[in-house]
Design a protein around this motif. Structure first.
Motif, mmCIF file in Angstrom:
data_model
loop_
_atom_site.group_PDB
_atom_site.id
_atom_site.type_symbol
_atom_site.label_atom_id
_atom_site.label_comp_id
_atom_site.label_asym_id
_atom_site.label_seq_id
_atom_site.Cartn_x
_atom_site.Cartn_y
_atom_site.Cartn_z
ATOM 1 N N SER A 14 0.839 -1.196 0.000
ATOM 2 C CA SER A 14 0.000 0.000 0.000
ATOM 3 C C SER A 14 0.872 1.243 0.000
ATOM 4 O O SER A 14 1.950 1.262 0.586
ATOM 5 N N GLU A 15 0.383 2.283 -0.653
ATOM 6 C CA GLU A 15 1.104 3.554 -0.684
ATOM 7 C C GLU A 15 0.195 4.642 -1.247
ATOM 8 O O GLU A 15 -0.778 4.366 -1.943
ATOM 9 N N VAL A 16 0.529 5.881 -0.921
ATOM 10 C CA VAL A 16 -0.143 7.028 -1.511
ATOM 11 C C VAL A 16 0.541 7.316 -2.834
ATOM 12 O O VAL A 16 1.765 7.453 -2.901
ATOM 13 N N LEU A 17 -0.227 7.400 -3.906
ATOM 14 C CA LEU A 17 0.334 7.618 -5.235
ATOM 15 C C LEU A 17 0.305 9.084 -5.637
ATOM 16 O O LEU A 17 1.234 9.575 -6.277
ATOM 17 N N GLU A 18 -0.778 9.782 -5.282
ATOM 18 C CA GLU A 18 -0.930 11.179 -5.698
ATOM 19 C C GLU A 18 -1.999 11.829 -4.828
ATOM 20 O O GLU A 18 -2.995 11.192 -4.479
ATOM 21 N N THR A 19 -1.776 13.087 -4.490
ATOM 22 C CA THR A 19 -2.802 13.850 -3.778
ATOM 23 C C THR A 19 -2.991 15.194 -4.468
ATOM 24 O O THR A 19 -2.070 15.725 -5.088
ATOM 25 N N VAL A 20 -4.198 15.719 -4.353
ATOM 26 C CA VAL A 20 -4.520 17.046 -4.881
ATOM 27 C C VAL A 20 -5.200 17.824 -3.761
ATOM 28 O O VAL A 20 -6.184 17.351 -3.184
ATOM 29 N N ASP A 21 -4.634 18.989 -3.468
ATOM 30 C CA ASP A 21 -5.226 19.865 -2.464
ATOM 31 C C ASP A 21 -6.037 20.957 -3.154
ATOM 32 O O ASP A 21 -5.710 21.380 -4.262
ATOM 33 N N ARG A 22 -7.088 21.384 -2.488
ATOM 34 C CA ARG A 22 -7.898 22.504 -2.960
ATOM 35 C C ARG A 22 -8.163 23.387 -1.747
ATOM 36 O O ARG A 22 -8.649 22.897 -0.723
ATOM 37 N N ASP A 23 -7.811 24.644 -1.866
ATOM 38 C CA ASP A 23 -7.975 25.603 -0.768
ATOM 39 C C ASP A 23 -7.286 25.120 0.506
ATOM 40 O O ASP A 23 -7.814 25.253 1.615
ATOM 41 N N GLY A 24 -6.103 24.522 0.343
ATOM 42 C CA GLY A 24 -5.328 24.073 1.479
ATOM 43 C C GLY A 24 -5.807 22.791 2.135
ATOM 44 O O GLY A 24 -5.298 22.394 3.165
ATOM 45 N N GLN A 25 -6.786 22.133 1.553
ATOM 46 C CA GLN A 25 -7.333 20.897 2.102
ATOM 47 C C GLN A 25 -7.155 19.759 1.089
ATOM 48 O O GLN A 25 -7.241 19.984 -0.113
ATOM 49 N N LEU A 26 -6.953 18.562 1.608
ATOM 50 C CA LEU A 26 -6.893 17.390 0.734
ATOM 51 C C LEU A 26 -8.230 17.253 0.015
ATOM 52 O O LEU A 26 -9.278 17.207 0.649
ATOM 53 N N PHE A 27 -8.192 17.206 -1.309
ATOM 54 C CA PHE A 27 -9.424 17.107 -2.088
ATOM 55 C C PHE A 27 -9.570 15.719 -2.711
ATOM 56 O O PHE A 27 -10.594 15.069 -2.558
ATOM 57 N N THR A 28 -8.540 15.274 -3.435
ATOM 58 C CA THR A 28 -8.574 13.936 -4.024
ATOM 59 C C THR A 28 -7.232 13.251 -3.795
ATOM 60 O O THR A 28 -6.222 13.898 -3.533
ATOM 61 N N ALA A 29 -7.264 11.933 -3.902
ATOM 62 C CA ALA A 29 -6.033 11.161 -3.764
ATOM 63 C C ALA A 29 -6.170 9.867 -4.534
ATOM 64 O O ALA A 29 -7.262 9.310 -4.662
ATOM 65 N N ASN A 30 -5.059 9.414 -5.049
ATOM 66 C CA ASN A 30 -4.945 8.075 -5.611
ATOM 67 C C ASN A 30 -3.988 7.331 -4.697
ATOM 68 O O ASN A 30 -2.918 7.830 -4.363
ATOM 69 N N PHE A 31 -4.406 6.137 -4.289
ATOM 70 C CA PHE A 31 -3.589 5.350 -3.385
ATOM 71 C C PHE A 31 -3.768 3.880 -3.708
ATOM 72 O O PHE A 31 -4.705 3.486 -4.402
ATOM 73 N N ARG A 32 -2.827 3.089 -3.233
ATOM 74 C CA ARG A 32 -2.866 1.650 -3.458
ATOM 75 C C ARG A 32 -3.043 0.986 -2.101
ATOM 76 O O ARG A 32 -2.340 1.326 -1.156
ATOM 77 N N ILE A 33 -4.002 0.063 -2.016
ATOM 78 C CA ILE A 33 -4.161 -0.746 -0.811
ATOM 79 C C ILE A 33 -4.219 -2.211 -1.234
ATOM 80 O O ILE A 33 -4.983 -2.580 -2.110
ATOM 81 N N GLY A 34 -3.353 -3.003 -0.642
ATOM 82 C CA GLY A 34 -3.310 -4.412 -0.989
ATOM 83 C C GLY A 34 -3.080 -4.648 -2.469
ATOM 84 O O GLY A 34 -3.575 -5.619 -3.031
ATOM 85 N N GLY A 35 -2.331 -3.750 -3.113
ATOM 86 C CA GLY A 35 -2.030 -3.904 -4.530
ATOM 87 C C GLY A 35 -3.084 -3.366 -5.477
ATOM 88 O O GLY A 35 -2.901 -3.406 -6.688
ATOM 89 N N ILE A 36 -4.198 -2.847 -4.953
ATOM 90 C CA ILE A 36 -5.281 -2.329 -5.791
ATOM 91 C C ILE A 36 -5.286 -0.805 -5.728
ATOM 92 O O ILE A 36 -5.299 -0.223 -4.638
ATOM 93 N N GLU A 37 -5.296 -0.161 -6.885
ATOM 94 C CA GLU A 37 -5.384 1.294 -6.899
ATOM 95 C C GLU A 37 -6.811 1.735 -6.623
ATOM 96 O O GLU A 37 -7.770 1.161 -7.137
ATOM 97 N N VAL A 38 -6.907 2.760 -5.782
ATOM 98 C CA VAL A 38 -8.188 3.327 -5.381
ATOM 99 C C VAL A 38 -8.070 4.835 -5.501
ATOM 100 O O VAL A 38 -7.022 5.407 -5.221
ATOM 101 N N SER A 39 -9.145 5.479 -5.910
ATOM 102 C CA SER A 39 -9.207 6.931 -5.900
ATOM 103 C C SER A 39 -10.201 7.350 -4.833
ATOM 104 O O SER A 39 -11.211 6.676 -4.609
ATOM 105 N N GLY A 40 -9.903 8.458 -4.178
ATOM 106 C CA GLY A 40 -10.799 8.958 -3.145
ATOM 107 C C GLY A 40 -10.970 10.456 -3.262
ATOM 108 O O GLY A 40 -10.099 11.149 -3.786
ATOM 109 N N MET A 41 -12.106 10.944 -2.784
ATOM 110 C CA MET A 41 -12.384 12.368 -2.807
ATOM 111 C C MET A 41 -13.001 12.769 -1.471
ATOM 112 O O MET A 41 -13.803 12.029 -0.899
#
Length: 151
Positions: free
Chosen positions: A29-56
């Motif tokens: 597992s690892e964090v692949l990419e994050t995007v901040d908006r107005d100083g706050q985490l807005f979206t992220a791409n991360f891997r958990i157990g080998g599977i890529e997941v996107s979150g908002m």
């Protein structure tokens, strides 16, 4: 290798906490990419157990329900216990038959391979006894299901 399908999950303002829990709980597992908006985490791409997941992060967005769950394939009871404890800690809740809801509302099925073997046993009576025992449990207890299957 690129995934054809990527789960995209909306978190009610707690995306950073979810990423921390998931990446610390699952190997590969690892964090692949994050995007901040107005100083706050807005979206992220991360891997958990080998599977890529996107979150908002969407505090006013829809909430998760049990209509969709993530299944964790476990080798043994120790692995079941480890995932169960990690994902129910901090406000998660147990459900029946190996299901739980984590503190963010995401549903998980913590499923040992041995359970699948037992409920699909070629002996229908043995499989039925295993199934009946499983239906009484929250977190799966492999030894109890084996004992029930054996009659």
């Amino acid at each position: 290798m690129s995934q054809k399908i990527t789960p995209f999950l909306w978190f009610g303002g707690r995306l950073g906490e979810a990423i921390e829990l998931y990446t610390s709980t699952f190997p590969d597992s690892e964090v692949l990419e994050t995007v901040d908006r107005d100083g706050q985490l807005f979206t992220a791409n991360f891997r958990i157990g080998g599977i890529e997941v996107s979150g908002m992060n969407v505090p006013e967005g829809p909430v998760f329900n049990e209509a969709i769950s993530l299944v964790v394939d476990c080798d043994d009871q120790a692995e079941v216990d480890r995932y169960w404890e990690a994902l129910t800690a901090g406000g998660g809740r147990e459900d029946r038959c190996g299901w739980l809801v984590d503190p963010f509302g995401v549903s998980w099925q913590i499923t040992p391979r041995r359970l699948i073997e037992l409920v699909n046993d070629p002996d229908p009576a043995r499989a039925q006894r295993a199934m009946e025992e499983m239906l009484t449990q929250n977190k799966i207890d492999i030894a109890a299901i084996e004992r029930a299957a054996d009659g």
